[in-house]
Design a protein around this motif. Structure first.
Motif, mmCIF file in Angstrom:
data_model
loop_
_atom_site.group_PDB
_atom_site.id
_atom_site.type_symbol
_atom_site.label_atom_id
_atom_site.label_comp_id
_atom_site.label_asym_id
_atom_site.label_seq_id
_atom_site.Cartn_x
_atom_site.Cartn_y
_atom_site.Cartn_z
ATOM 1 N N ALA A 134 2.232 6.008 -7.295
ATOM 2 C CA ALA A 134 1.115 6.646 -8.002
ATOM 3 C C ALA A 134 0.919 8.107 -7.601
ATOM 4 O O ALA A 134 0.037 8.777 -8.148
ATOM 5 N N LYS A 135 1.742 8.532 -6.618
ATOM 6 C CA LYS A 135 1.662 9.921 -6.121
ATOM 7 C C LYS A 135 0.231 10.292 -5.690
ATOM 8 O O LYS A 135 -0.314 11.321 -6.085
ATOM 9 N N ILE A 136 -0.347 9.417 -4.886
ATOM 10 C CA ILE A 136 -1.696 9.662 -4.364
ATOM 11 C C ILE A 136 -1.625 10.737 -3.281
ATOM 12 O O ILE A 136 -0.856 10.601 -2.322
ATOM 13 N N PRO A 137 -2.384 11.805 -3.396
ATOM 14 C CA PRO A 137 -2.310 12.914 -2.428
ATOM 15 C C PRO A 137 -2.708 12.458 -1.028
ATOM 16 O O PRO A 137 -3.622 11.653 -0.840
ATOM 17 N N LYS A 138 -2.000 12.998 -0.027
ATOM 18 C CA LYS A 138 -2.302 12.690 1.364
ATOM 19 C C LYS A 138 -3.691 13.216 1.722
ATOM 20 O O LYS A 138 -4.072 14.314 1.300
ATOM 21 N N PHE A 139 -4.442 12.422 2.451
ATOM 22 C CA PHE A 139 -5.792 12.748 2.918
ATOM 23 C C PHE A 139 -6.829 12.792 1.783
ATOM 24 O O PHE A 139 -7.953 13.237 1.998
ATOM 25 N N SER A 140 -6.451 12.307 0.598
ATOM 26 C CA SER A 140 -7.455 12.131 -0.461
ATOM 27 C C SER A 140 -8.303 10.913 -0.104
ATOM 28 O O SER A 140 -7.955 10.127 0.795
ATOM 29 N N PHE A 141 -9.420 10.711 -0.809
ATOM 30 C CA PHE A 141 -10.315 9.589 -0.505
ATOM 31 C C PHE A 141 -9.580 8.259 -0.640
ATOM 32 O O PHE A 141 -9.680 7.391 0.246
ATOM 33 N N THR A 142 -8.810 8.083 -1.713
ATOM 34 C CA THR A 142 -8.080 6.827 -1.931
ATOM 35 C C THR A 142 -7.059 6.602 -0.833
ATOM 36 O O THR A 142 -6.916 5.484 -0.298
ATOM 37 N N TRP A 143 -6.337 7.649 -0.452
ATOM 38 C CA TRP A 143 -5.319 7.545 0.600
ATOM 39 C C TRP A 143 -5.968 7.146 1.923
ATOM 40 O O TRP A 143 -5.455 6.268 2.634
ATOM 41 N N ILE A 144 -7.109 7.749 2.252
ATOM 42 C CA ILE A 144 -7.781 7.481 3.528
ATOM 43 C C ILE A 144 -8.256 6.038 3.617
ATOM 44 O O ILE A 144 -8.009 5.346 4.624
ATOM 45 N N TRP A 145 -8.938 5.543 2.555
ATOM 46 C CA TRP A 145 -9.468 4.174 2.688
ATOM 47 C C TRP A 145 -8.361 3.132 2.643
ATOM 48 O O TRP A 145 -8.465 2.064 3.257
ATOM 49 N N MET A 146 -7.256 3.423 1.967
ATOM 50 C CA MET A 146 -6.118 2.505 1.993
ATOM 51 C C MET A 146 -5.487 2.464 3.380
ATOM 52 O O MET A 146 -5.091 1.390 3.864
ATOM 53 N N ILE A 165 0.832 -1.214 0.000
ATOM 54 C CA ILE A 165 0.000 0.000 0.000
ATOM 55 C C ILE A 165 0.863 1.260 0.000
ATOM 56 O O ILE A 165 0.644 2.188 -0.785
ATOM 57 N N GLU A 166 1.860 1.310 0.880
ATOM 58 C CA GLU A 166 2.714 2.494 0.971
ATOM 59 C C GLU A 166 3.498 2.721 -0.320
ATOM 60 O O GLU A 166 3.664 3.863 -0.762
ATOM 61 N N MET A 167 3.981 1.638 -0.930
ATOM 62 C CA MET A 167 4.748 1.785 -2.171
ATOM 63 C C MET A 167 3.859 2.262 -3.315
ATOM 64 O O MET A 167 4.266 3.091 -4.137
ATOM 65 N N TYR A 168 2.641 1.729 -3.369
ATOM 66 C CA TYR A 168 1.732 2.145 -4.444
ATOM 67 C C TYR A 168 1.340 3.611 -4.274
ATOM 68 O O TYR A 168 1.271 4.356 -5.262
#
Length: 471
Positions: free
Chosen positions: A423-435, A416-419
């Motif tokens: 993928a440069k998923i923004p912190k506190f975005s919906f995807t980041w939160i549910w992961m 999860i952390e590597m992805y």
């Protein structure tokens, strides 16, 4: 070893024999990759699933199996996508992938988690194989003398036999040479799983006496206190987690896939195939095993002798377990072997003992690369795991602890952390939160499972004498 890591331009060999990274051409396909994963997934964990379902019951048991399979499949996809670095270079090990995507102290933490788990699995497979070997001997004893005779045997001599065979198999140079062994092992895993649930069906269909089952598993009462129920439930979750413990070798398996195709796409297909097949077999073995034995389901449903007849079929199932674990041991040991040999080759690059290989002609098999260092180091490792298996032969609690220790860090957290990083998923975005919520839930499950298994090990150690294991 070093023969496999030199670039073609340095050795003066034909470029057609080498991949774009200078390593000898990979030959892995969807079939061989799936076989490697199935060999890694359907291991000794399947044998404890009837016991695990008995602790959880008809509701939580299937939910746990499906839940672990979905989580493992999802995070395996993430890990497959993280395999290549941003510049397109392959990563060869789990630690390489962590270094490429995360860096820092997380590389060392990954190494500690991965290699300690691989060593633990080596020990666990030595224990499981010896139990199956003893089961074959006891089954024949029961057939001759009757079921009232204990026919107990020491596990130690069989652990030693398994170790001697592994000394020989450990001379297979690397993961890329394991395809045939993995295919045989995968077939064996299907065979003993099929025999297990076929015997369960026969026992259920034949009546075989009334067995007690329940929606919530073994009830709280005379035979089990509420505290025991809680800890056994936690240990059962660890056993199920162990049944899906293959992320430790996923990157190394992906490195066998031939170039000229998207390795991550092949890996995703292979992972899906392997997990679907594995979950089907787990459901059949776990649920049918619980239906056959009920609350008295043994810790290992093919060696706990709920099945006495036909004795030859029980023997065949245990023989298949032995053959399968001979290959599975190698699948989990090769990353350790490769890590030590790479490090030693860099540390003592001028030593012929470390780096030199000798080509030996083998009848019907072509040439075999022999190394004195590989012989000494790998033999030492096998002896080490063999001694520890003789010292701590506790099947269910050991399996549960291994599953708990590896599930969160290697199967969930790092992928999860590597992805997120890649993928440069923004912190506190919906995807980041549910992961992150998924990771936290899995951490909680791992801690509970580890606590349950540790408690079980402590109880077992109170009455255990070292090197006096008997089945």
């Amino acid at each position: 070893m070093i023969t496999n890591t030199k670039f073609g331009i340095e050795t003066g060999n034909d470029y057609s024999k080498f991949d774009d990274d200078g390593r000898i051409k990979r030959t892995g396909t969807l079939v061989t990759t799936s076989a490697h994963i199935i060999t890694a997934v359907i291991g000794s964990g399947v044998l404890s699933l009837a016991w695990a379902i008995a602790q959880l019951g008809w509701i939580a048991g299937p939910i746990a199996l499906v839940g672990f399979s979905l989580i493992t499949w999802f995070t395996s996809i993430l890990l497959a996508d993280c395999n290549r670095s941003e510049d397109g270079k392959r990563n060869y090990t789990y630690m390489d992938v962590v270094k490429s995507n995360l860096g820092g102290m997380k590389i060392q933490l990954c190494g500690i988690a991965q290699y300690s788990n691989l060593i633990g699995i080596s020990i666990g497979y030595s224990i499981t194989t010896s139990i199956s070997m003893v089961a074959i001997k006891r089954s024949n004893c029961f057939h001759k003398l009757g079921q009232h005779v204990g026919c107990h045997e020491s596990n130690n001599q069989f652990i030693i036999i398994f170790g001697i065979i592994q000394v020989l198999l450990s001379q297979i140079p690397n993961f890329h040479k394991l395809s045939v062994l993995s295919l045989v092992a995968a077939v064996m895993s299907f065979a003993y799983s099929s025999i297990g649930f076929a015997l369960s069906i026969a026992k259920v269909a034949g009546g075989g006496g009334h067995v007690e089952t329940g929606l919530t598993g073994i009830p709280i009462g005379e035979n089990q206190s509420s505290v025991d129920k809680m800890w056994n439930t936690c240990s059962a979750l660890g056993n199920i987690a162990f049944a899906y413990a293959f992320s430790t070798v996923l990157v190394e398996i992906q490195d066998t896939v031939k170039s000229g195709q998207s390795e991550n796409k092949v890996m995703k297909k292979a992972t899906l195939i392997a997990i679907l097949i594995s979950t089907l077999f787990y459901m059949l073995c776990g649920l049918l095993g619980y239906a056959a034995f009920g609350d008295k389901a043994p810790g290992n449903f093919l060696t706990g002798f709920g099945f006495y007849n036909p004795f030859w079929l029980v023997d065949l199932a245990n023989l298949c377990i032995v053959v399968h674990l001979l290959g599975a041991y190698q699948v989990f040991c090769q990353p350790i072997f490769a890590f030590v040999e790479r490090w030693s080759s860099k540390k003592w690059a001028g030593s012929n003992f470390i780096t030199k290989e000798y080509s030996i002609g083998m009848p019907f098999c072509g040439s075999f690369n022999f190394s004195f260092f590989r012989l000494v180091w790998r033999t030492t490792y096998v002896i080490f795991t063999t001694i520890l298996a003789m010292l701590f032969p506790f099947f269910n609690d050991f399996v549960g602890l291994l599953g708990a220790a590896s599930f969160w860090p290697l199967t969930v957290y790092f992928p999860i952390e590597m992805y997120i990083s890649k993928a440069k998923i923004p912190k506190f975005s919906f995807t980041w939160i549910w992961m992150q919520i998924l990771s936290l839930i899995c951490l909680t499950i791992s801690l509970l499972a580890a606590a349950g298994s540790i408690r079980g090990l402590i109880k077992s150690l109170q009455t255990f004498k070292p090197f006096h294991s008997v089945s």
